[in-house]
Structure formats: structure tokens, C-alpha cells
Design a protein around this motif. Structure first.
Motif, short mmCIF file in Angstrom:
data_model
loop_
_atom_site.label_atom_id
_atom_site.label_comp_id
_atom_site.label_asym_id
_atom_site.label_seq_id
_atom_site.Cartn_x
_atom_site.Cartn_y
_atom_site.Cartn_z
N LEU A 176 0.56 -1.09 -0.13
CA LEU A 176 0.35 -0.24 0.01
C LEU A 176 0.62 1.51 -0.38
O LEU A 176 0.13 2.55 -0.45
N GLY A 177 2.39 0.90 -0.07
CA GLY A 177 2.86 1.99 0.25
C GLY A 177 2.92 3.25 1.63
O GLY A 177 3.68 4.20 1.83
N THR A 178 2.89 2.56 2.00
CA THR A 178 2.63 2.84 3.84
C THR A 178 3.53 1.73 4.77
O THR A 178 4.73 1.41 4.15
N THR A 179 3.80 2.72 5.90
CA THR A 179 4.62 2.08 6.43
C THR A 179 4.01 1.12 7.61
O THR A 179 2.93 1.06 7.78
N ALA B 261 3.81 0.88 10.61
CA ALA B 261 3.41 1.29 11.92
C ALA B 261 1.93 1.28 11.39
O ALA B 261 0.78 2.03 12.54
N VAL B 262 1.94 2.47 10.38
CA VAL B 262 0.23 2.63 9.95
C VAL B 262 -0.95 1.38 10.32
O VAL B 262 -2.19 2.23 10.26
N ILE B 263 -0.14 1.16 9.68
CA ILE B 263 -1.39 -0.44 9.66
C ILE B 263 -1.61 -0.77 10.62
O ILE B 263 -2.74 -0.77 11.48
N SER B 264 -1.00 -0.91 11.61
CA SER B 264 -0.73 -1.37 12.99
C SER B 264 -1.88 0.07 13.68
O SER B 264 -3.07 -0.71 14.22
N ARG B 265 -1.66 0.69 13.35
CA ARG B 265 -2.83 1.91 13.46
C ARG B 265 -4.21 1.69 13.47
O ARG B 265 -5.00 1.90 14.07
N ILE B 266 -4.49 1.19 12.02
CA ILE B 266 -5.33 1.39 11.41
C ILE B 266 -5.72 0.20 12.11
O ILE B 266 -7.02 0.29 12.84
N GLU B 267 -5.72 -0.93 12.07
CA GLU B 267 -5.85 -2.28 12.71
C GLU B 267 -6.44 -2.67 14.57
O GLU B 267 -7.38 -2.34 14.54
N ASN B 268 -5.71 -1.25 15.28
CA ASN B 268 -5.95 -1.22 16.47
C ASN B 268 -7.21 0.28 16.55
O ASN B 268 -7.41 0.10 17.74
N ILE C 270 -11.58 7.85 2.53
CA ILE C 270 -11.90 7.32 1.76
C ILE C 270 -11.42 6.69 0.32
O ILE C 270 -10.78 5.55 -0.18
N ASP C 271 -9.67 7.48 0.29
CA ASP C 271 -8.41 7.57 -0.78
C ASP C 271 -8.18 6.14 -0.19
O ASP C 271 -7.25 5.41 -0.93
N PHE C 272 -7.78 5.98 0.56
CA PHE C 272 -6.54 4.84 1.20
C PHE C 272 -8.02 3.82 1.40
O PHE C 272 -7.02 2.50 0.92
N LEU C 273 -9.26 3.81 1.60
CA LEU C 273 -9.71 2.66 1.02
C LEU C 273 -9.62 2.11 -0.47
O LEU C 273 -9.87 0.88 -0.48
N GLN C 274 -9.92 3.48 -1.52
CA GLN C 274 -9.97 2.69 -2.40
C GLN C 274 -8.16 2.48 -2.83
O GLN C 274 -8.29 1.59 -3.80
N LYS C 275 -7.19 2.88 -1.77
CA LYS C 275 -6.20 2.75 -2.73
C LYS C 275 -6.64 1.33 -1.99
O LYS C 275 -5.47 0.03 -3.36
N ILE C 276 -6.60 0.35 -1.18
CA ILE C 276 -7.24 -1.23 -0.42
C ILE C 276 -7.53 -1.51 -1.84
O ILE C 276 -7.46 -2.84 -2.49
N ALA C 277 -9.03 -0.94 -1.61
CA ALA C 277 -9.54 -1.92 -3.03
C ALA C 277 -8.58 -2.10 -4.49
O ALA C 277 -9.33 -3.42 -4.89
N ASN C 278 -8.27 -1.01 -4.36
CA ASN C 278 -7.39 -1.45 -5.79
C ASN C 278 -5.81 -2.40 -6.36
O ASN C 278 -5.84 -3.19 -6.65
N PHE D 279 -6.23 -5.23 -4.09
CA PHE D 279 -6.36 -6.62 -4.07
C PHE D 279 -7.93 -6.94 -5.48
O PHE D 279 -8.14 -7.59 -5.11
N ASN D 280 -7.97 -6.27 -5.74
CA ASN D 280 -8.79 -6.69 -7.20
C ASN D 280 -9.99 -5.43 -6.61
O ASN D 280 -11.02 -7.12 -6.61
N LYS D 281 -11.20 -5.27 -5.78
CA LYS D 281 -11.99 -5.40 -4.79
C LYS D 281 -12.86 -4.38 -5.60
O LYS D 281 -12.26 -3.31 -6.17
N LYS D 282 -14.23 -3.77 -5.11
CA LYS D 282 -14.54 -3.35 -5.08
C LYS D 282 -15.58 -2.46 -3.89
O LYS D 282 -15.37 -3.48 -2.79
N ILE D 283 -15.28 -1.27 -3.44
CA ILE D 283 -15.77 -0.76 -2.51
C ILE D 283 -17.62 -0.29 -2.80
O ILE D 283 -18.26 0.17 -3.25
N ASP D 284 -18.63 -1.37 -1.91
CA ASP D 284 -19.48 -0.29 -2.15
C ASP D 284 -20.22 0.32 -0.60
O ASP D 284 -20.40 -0.65 0.26
#
Length: 90
Positions: A52-55, A57-64, A71-79, A81-86
Motif C-alpha cells: 500500500l506504500g505506507t509503513t 506502524a500505520v497499518i498497526s494503528r489502523i488495525e487497532n 476514502i482515498d486509502f480505502l480505494q487504494k486497498i480496493a485497487n 486487491f482487485n476489490k470494489k467498495i460498495d
């Protein structure tokens, strides 16, 4: 039913807890989806961060739940992993 679901069901009987939980329910669902994707693809936090082009630590903070993602970060995740945001409003 796993221990967390049992604990959550019991905790939701408390009206104060239920109100606070409902205020943050969407955040918890997004966290659950992100962790689920990471587990599905058998990635560590560091590996996911690299994709995702981040660290890590950022993933850890998101997960906790200590950081709110946009929304931009959500879109980056979707893209990534070839997923769609609904998004649905009920």
C-alpha cells in the motif's frame, strides 16, 4: 460462536456500551475487513504496508482503531486487491 462474539453480544446489553459501539460500528467493520484481507492473502502488517506504500506502524494503528482512514486509502486497498467498495445507506 467465538468468544469475542459472545462477549460483544453480552456487552451490547448495556445501553451506554451499545450507543458507543454503534457510533463506531462502521470503523470496526472496516478494520475487520482490512484484517480479513490481510489474513486471506497471508500478509504480515509490514508486507501489507509495502503493497500500500505506507509503513507497518500505520497499518498497526489502523488495525487497532487508533487512526481513522479516509476514502482515498480505502480505494487504494480496493485497487491493490482487485476489490470494489460498495457503500450503502440504510
Amino acid at each position: 460462536m467465538d468468544d469475542f462474539k459472545i462477549h460483544l453480544d453480552e456487552s451490547l446489553q448495556n445501553s451506554t456500551f451499545k450507543f458507543e459501539y454503534e457510533q463506531k460500528e462502521l470503523r470496526y467493520k472496516i478494520i475487520d475487513i482490512l484484517v480479513g484481507i490481510r489474513v486471506q492473502y497471508k500478509l504480515t502488517q509490514a508486507e501489507l504496508a509495502q503493497k500500500l506504500g505506507t509503513t507497518q506502524a500505520v497499518i498497526s494503528r489502523i488495525e487497532n482503531g487508533s487512526v481513522n482512514i479516509g476514502i482515498d486509502f480505502l480505494q487504494k486497498i480496493a485497487n491493490t486487491f482487485n476489490k470494489k467498495i460498495d457503500i450503502k445507506v440504510a
